[in-house]
Write a protein that holds these residues in place. Structure first.
Motif, mmCIF file in Angstrom:
data_model
loop_
_atom_site.group_PDB
_atom_site.id
_atom_site.type_symbol
_atom_site.label_atom_id
_atom_site.label_comp_id
_atom_site.label_asym_id
_atom_site.label_seq_id
_atom_site.Cartn_x
_atom_site.Cartn_y
_atom_site.Cartn_z
ATOM 1 N N GLY A 42 0.421 -1.067 0.174
ATOM 2 C CA GLY A 42 -0.643 0.267 0.015
ATOM 3 C C GLY A 42 1.031 0.900 0.159
ATOM 4 O O GLY A 42 1.949 1.594 0.528
ATOM 5 N N TYR A 50 -4.306 7.497 -2.152
ATOM 6 C CA TYR A 50 -3.823 6.303 -1.292
ATOM 7 C C TYR A 50 -4.440 5.113 -2.489
ATOM 8 O O TYR A 50 -5.163 4.738 -3.278
ATOM 9 C CB TYR A 50 -4.945 5.014 -0.287
ATOM 10 C CG TYR A 50 -3.867 6.516 1.036
ATOM 11 C CD1 TYR A 50 -2.981 6.089 1.922
ATOM 12 C CD2 TYR A 50 -4.477 7.703 1.156
ATOM 13 C CE1 TYR A 50 -2.696 6.766 2.900
ATOM 14 C CE2 TYR A 50 -4.750 8.387 2.080
ATOM 15 C CZ TYR A 50 -3.010 7.831 2.884
ATOM 16 O OH TYR A 50 -2.872 8.982 3.733
ATOM 17 N N THR A 52 -2.330 0.589 -4.156
ATOM 18 C CA THR A 52 -1.506 -0.612 -4.122
ATOM 19 C C THR A 52 -1.350 -0.866 -5.351
ATOM 20 O O THR A 52 -1.766 -0.434 -6.576
ATOM 21 C CB THR A 52 -2.805 -1.985 -3.730
ATOM 22 O OG1 THR A 52 -3.661 -1.715 -2.938
ATOM 23 C CG2 THR A 52 -1.719 -3.179 -3.399
ATOM 24 N N TYR A 87 -2.223 0.979 5.917
ATOM 25 C CA TYR A 87 -2.919 0.867 5.126
ATOM 26 C C TYR A 87 -3.887 0.368 5.115
ATOM 27 O O TYR A 87 -5.349 1.180 4.738
ATOM 28 C CB TYR A 87 -2.128 0.056 4.240
ATOM 29 C CG TYR A 87 -3.128 -0.031 2.385
ATOM 30 C CD1 TYR A 87 -3.139 1.308 1.568
ATOM 31 C CD2 TYR A 87 -3.558 -0.844 1.703
ATOM 32 C CE1 TYR A 87 -3.945 1.669 0.825
ATOM 33 C CE2 TYR A 87 -4.876 -0.464 0.662
ATOM 34 C CZ TYR A 87 -4.410 0.547 0.057
ATOM 35 O OH TYR A 87 -5.174 0.507 -0.986
#
Length: 160
Positions: A42, A50, A52, A87
């Motif tokens: 993350g 944010y 991945t 995360y």
């Protein structure tokens, strides 16, 4: 006398050396952090998004920002690589810590009063106030007003 004249310049050069040294150290740490990214990590971009990591290339990173949303970013645009717990806490709202439920503070003071009913249950049954403009035809007849008890006002323009 020449030593006193050179002292401010020596101090200034020393301060500049220390500042550039700490800046280089931070830059080196950022490069190491970006090189340690792996698919599944993350991350937070420098813009505050944010996502991945899906794929890591030499200069770019492919990020999965949501279902069907893949974004290509430069590695330099990654502001932080987050731990899995951090995360999940930020993105999904999942708290993963060992605190007990007894440490949770209630949202209202109802648990402190000893009664089980929430604080909103004590609200009076007053009808909502209509602040809209009324026509003269909408006004009730004067005889109907005489039967009612006088109502409290909130200090409007009629109250003196």
């Amino acid at each position: 006398m020449s030593l006193l004249t050179l002292l401010p310049f020596i101090v200034l050069i020393g301060a500049m050396f220390l500042m550039t040294r700490s800046a280089k150290k931070k830059q080196q740490e950022a490069i190491e952090m970006r090189n340690q990214m792996q698919p599944g990590s993350g991350v937070r971009t420098i813009g505050g998004m944010y996502a991945t990591v899906k794929e890591v290339n030499e200069d770019t990173v492919l990020l999965d920002a949501g279902p069907g949303v893949d974004l290509m970013f430069a590695k330099n645009a990654i502001g932080a690589v987050l731990s899995d717990d951090e995360y999940n806490r930020i993105v999904h709202g999942i708290e993963h810590d060992l605190r007990s439920d007894a440490d949770v503070v209630p949202d209202d003071a109802s648990s402190l009063t000893g009664t089980d009913e929430p604080a909103d249950a004590a609200v009076s049954d007053d009808k909502p106030v209509d602040f809209g403009k009324k026509d003269a035809a909408d006004e009730p007849v004067a005889d109907a007003k005489a039967d009612e008890q006088p109502k409290k006002t909130d200090g409007g323009s009629e109250a003196k």
